[in-house]
Scaffold this motif. Structure first.
Motif, short mmCIF file in Angstrom:
data_model
loop_
_atom_site.label_atom_id
_atom_site.label_comp_id
_atom_site.label_asym_id
_atom_site.label_seq_id
_atom_site.Cartn_x
_atom_site.Cartn_y
_atom_site.Cartn_z
N SER A 162 -13.98 35.24 44.04
CA SER A 162 -13.19 35.91 45.07
C SER A 162 -13.37 37.42 44.95
CB SER A 162 -11.71 35.56 44.91
OG SER A 162 -10.90 36.33 45.78
N ILE A 163 -13.55 38.08 46.09
CA ILE A 163 -13.54 39.54 46.12
C ILE A 163 -12.21 39.97 46.72
CG2 ILE A 163 -14.66 41.63 46.99
CD1 ILE A 163 -17.27 40.10 47.09
N ARG A 164 -11.38 40.58 45.90
CA ARG A 164 -10.03 40.97 46.32
C ARG A 164 -10.10 42.34 46.99
NH1 ARG A 164 -6.45 38.98 41.04
NH2 ARG A 164 -6.42 36.76 41.60
N LEU A 165 -9.84 42.34 48.29
CA LEU A 165 -10.11 43.51 49.12
C LEU A 165 -8.87 44.37 49.34
CD1 LEU A 165 -12.24 41.62 51.78
CD2 LEU A 165 -13.10 43.02 49.90
N PRO A 166 -8.98 45.70 49.16
CA PRO A 166 -7.88 46.62 49.46
C PRO A 166 -8.00 47.15 50.88
CG PRO A 166 -9.62 47.81 48.32
CD PRO A 166 -10.13 46.39 48.55
N TYR A 167 -7.52 48.36 51.14
CA TYR A 167 -7.71 49.00 52.44
C TYR A 167 -9.21 49.20 52.66
CZ TYR A 167 -2.77 50.40 53.17
OH TYR A 167 -1.42 50.42 53.40
N ILE A 168 -9.69 48.87 53.86
CA ILE A 168 -11.13 48.93 54.16
C ILE A 168 -11.34 49.79 55.40
CG2 ILE A 168 -13.21 47.60 54.65
CD1 ILE A 168 -11.62 45.15 53.52
N PHE A 169 -12.32 50.70 55.32
CA PHE A 169 -12.60 51.58 56.44
C PHE A 169 -14.06 51.47 56.87
CE2 PHE A 169 -9.01 53.30 54.18
CZ PHE A 169 -8.10 53.46 55.20
N GLY A 170 -14.26 51.58 58.17
CA GLY A 170 -15.59 51.48 58.75
C GLY A 170 -15.49 50.97 60.18
N THR A 171 -16.62 51.01 60.87
CA THR A 171 -16.66 50.60 62.27
C THR A 171 -17.81 49.64 62.50
OG1 THR A 171 -18.11 52.43 62.92
CG2 THR A 171 -15.72 52.84 62.97
N MET A 172 -17.83 49.04 63.68
CA MET A 172 -18.92 48.16 64.08
C MET A 172 -19.01 48.16 65.60
SD MET A 172 -17.42 44.26 63.75
CE MET A 172 -18.80 43.59 64.71
N PRO A 173 -20.14 47.76 66.17
CA PRO A 173 -20.25 47.71 67.63
C PRO A 173 -19.32 46.67 68.24
CG PRO A 173 -22.42 47.64 66.58
CD PRO A 173 -21.42 47.44 65.49
N GLY A 174 -18.68 47.04 69.34
CA GLY A 174 -17.94 46.07 70.14
C GLY A 174 -16.54 45.73 69.70
N ARG A 175 -16.08 46.27 68.57
CA ARG A 175 -14.72 45.98 68.10
C ARG A 175 -14.01 47.28 67.74
NH1 ARG A 175 -13.93 40.51 67.20
NH2 ARG A 175 -15.76 39.30 66.53
N LYS A 176 -12.73 47.37 68.14
CA LYS A 176 -11.91 48.50 67.73
C LYS A 176 -11.47 48.30 66.29
CE LYS A 176 -10.78 51.50 71.13
NZ LYS A 176 -10.74 52.96 70.96
N PRO A 177 -11.47 49.34 65.47
CA PRO A 177 -10.98 49.21 64.10
C PRO A 177 -9.52 48.77 64.08
CG PRO A 177 -12.20 51.25 64.36
CD PRO A 177 -12.01 50.68 65.74
N LEU A 178 -9.16 47.99 63.08
CA LEU A 178 -7.79 47.48 62.97
C LEU A 178 -6.79 48.59 62.67
CD1 LEU A 178 -8.59 44.26 60.89
CD2 LEU A 178 -8.07 44.40 63.33
N TRP A 179 -7.28 49.74 62.22
CA TRP A 179 -6.37 50.84 61.90
C TRP A 179 -5.73 51.45 63.14
CZ3 TRP A 179 -4.92 50.55 57.21
CH2 TRP A 179 -5.79 50.03 56.25
N GLU A 180 -6.13 50.99 64.31
CA GLU A 180 -5.50 51.44 65.55
C GLU A 180 -3.99 51.22 65.51
OE1 GLU A 180 -6.76 51.20 70.25
OE2 GLU A 180 -7.07 49.44 68.98
N MET A 181 -3.56 50.20 64.74
CA MET A 181 -2.14 49.87 64.67
C MET A 181 -1.33 50.97 63.96
SD MET A 181 -2.11 46.97 61.68
CE MET A 181 -2.58 47.38 59.99
N PHE A 182 -2.00 51.81 63.16
CA PHE A 182 -1.30 52.89 62.46
C PHE A 182 -0.98 54.06 63.38
CE2 PHE A 182 -2.25 50.69 58.64
CZ PHE A 182 -1.52 51.28 57.61
N LEU A 183 -1.73 54.20 64.45
CA LEU A 183 -1.63 55.41 65.25
C LEU A 183 -0.25 55.66 65.86
CD1 LEU A 183 -5.12 55.52 67.03
CD2 LEU A 183 -4.44 56.39 64.79
N PRO A 184 0.45 54.62 66.39
CA PRO A 184 1.77 54.89 66.97
C PRO A 184 2.78 55.47 65.97
CG PRO A 184 0.95 52.75 67.69
CD PRO A 184 0.03 53.23 66.62
#
Length: 323
Positions: A162-184
């Motif tokens: 298992s790779i235990r993942l913390p906060y992850i940052f980065g982008t990819m084509p065609g998808r908005k980053p999940l961190w959008e939820m922090f903006l409000p």
């Protein structure tokens, strides 16, 4: 060990792992849920099918996996999901039962390495026993069970890690980053309260590198909590505010006692709607008041992933969110 199957190869982590594997000479195939983020997301040499693997028969899955050496499990529900109560049942059904079935079928198909994308909440559930995350909170409880059941399924025939993942940052084509939820929480605000703790962070590139590292250097039963940079929430929110152009926004650390009642009220509101979070908000407040830090030296030398500029990756990710 050069033929790899990824479950969820069109998601953020799956996409970057596919690219890393190709760069290192691996053959890659994937099944992912529709739709494709963009038509030409993956290179033509990647065998990609759209569909739900959980709706396939055992024989269909064994056929798909025949001749593959490695299985990467980059799928499942994470802690942002707020299901109908009880949350234990939801996360058990979404993360544990499918993992047990797929791990068994992978072993039967001759897979030799099985990598699970897990959560650093498993690490802290073991470390912070006073919070009872491993026994009373559905998400970390079932993440721990997912790891254990996968490892038991592979025992003696297939190396499961298992790779235990913390906060992850980065982008990819065609998808908005999940961190959008922090903006409000920050956009248009003059004052933003935060708790005193911090968190471990990595980039998507590092997740991909660590995955290849687990394939090439990991050991059966390994539970690898990865990290590059440990950062206070105050600094993290300051970076976001600056990217938003809000130089005058005050990011202020406030005491847990001042913040926790609002978190607890949110739990009450969620419960009244018949739902339950995988980690209750009152516990999230406790966690955010602590340093959820991971020493990179615990796993970086083993999995051989490289240092990255986390702060720059945060900025790039937030800029993509506000495009």
């Amino acid at each position: 060990m050069k033929n790899v199957f990824i479950l969820g190869g069109t998601g953020l982590l799956g996409y970057h792992t596919v690219r890393e594997l190709l760069d290192r000479g691996y053959q890659v195939s994937t099944i992912a849920l529709p739709p494709m983020p963009t038509e030409d997301l993956l290179p033509k040499e990647v065998e990609c099918s759209l569909g739900n693997i959980n709706e396939m028969t055992d024989n269909e899955i064994r056929t798909v996996l025949k001749g593959k050496d490695v299985f990467i499990y980059a799928a499942g529900a994470d802690e942002r999901t707020t299901p109908e109560a009880p949350a234990n049942r939801f996360f058990y059904q979404e993360n544990v039962i499918p993992t047990q079935r797929i791990a068994r079928l992978a072993r039967e198909a001759g897979i030799k390495k099985f990598i699970i994308y897990g959560s650093y909440f498993s690490h802290f559930a073991e470390k912070w026993t006073d919070l009872k995350l491993a026994t009373e909170q559905a998400y970390p409880r079932t993440r721990l069970l997912q790891e254990e059941i996968g490892i038991m399924e592979g025992e003696g025939e297939m190396d499961v890690m298992s790779i235990r993942l913390p906060y992850i940052f980065g982008t990819m084509p065609g998808r908005k980053p999940l961190w959008e939820m922090f903006l409000p929480q920050i956009q248009g605000k003059d004052f933003v309260p935060v708790l005193a703790g911090g968190t471990a962070m990595v980039t998507v590139k590092q997740v991909a590198e660590a995955t290849v590292g687990a394939i090439e250097h990991g050991k059966h039963g390994g539970r690898y909590a990865i990290s590059d940079t440990n950062m206070k929430h105050e600094e993290f929110f300051r970076i976001i505010a600056d990217v938003l152009g809000q130089k005058d926004t005050v990011i202020q650390v406030v005491p847990l006692e001042q913040m926790k009642p609002a978190y607890a009220k949110l739990d009450e509101k969620i419960a009244a709607s018949g739902k339950e979070q995988g980690i209750h908000n009152a516990l999230i407040a406790e966690i955010q008041n602590r340093d959820a830090y991971i020493d990179p030296e615990d796993t970086m030398p083993i999995l051989k992933y490289n240092k990255q500029d986390i702060r720059e990756s945060i900025k790039e990710t937030i800029k993509e969110c506000i495009k």
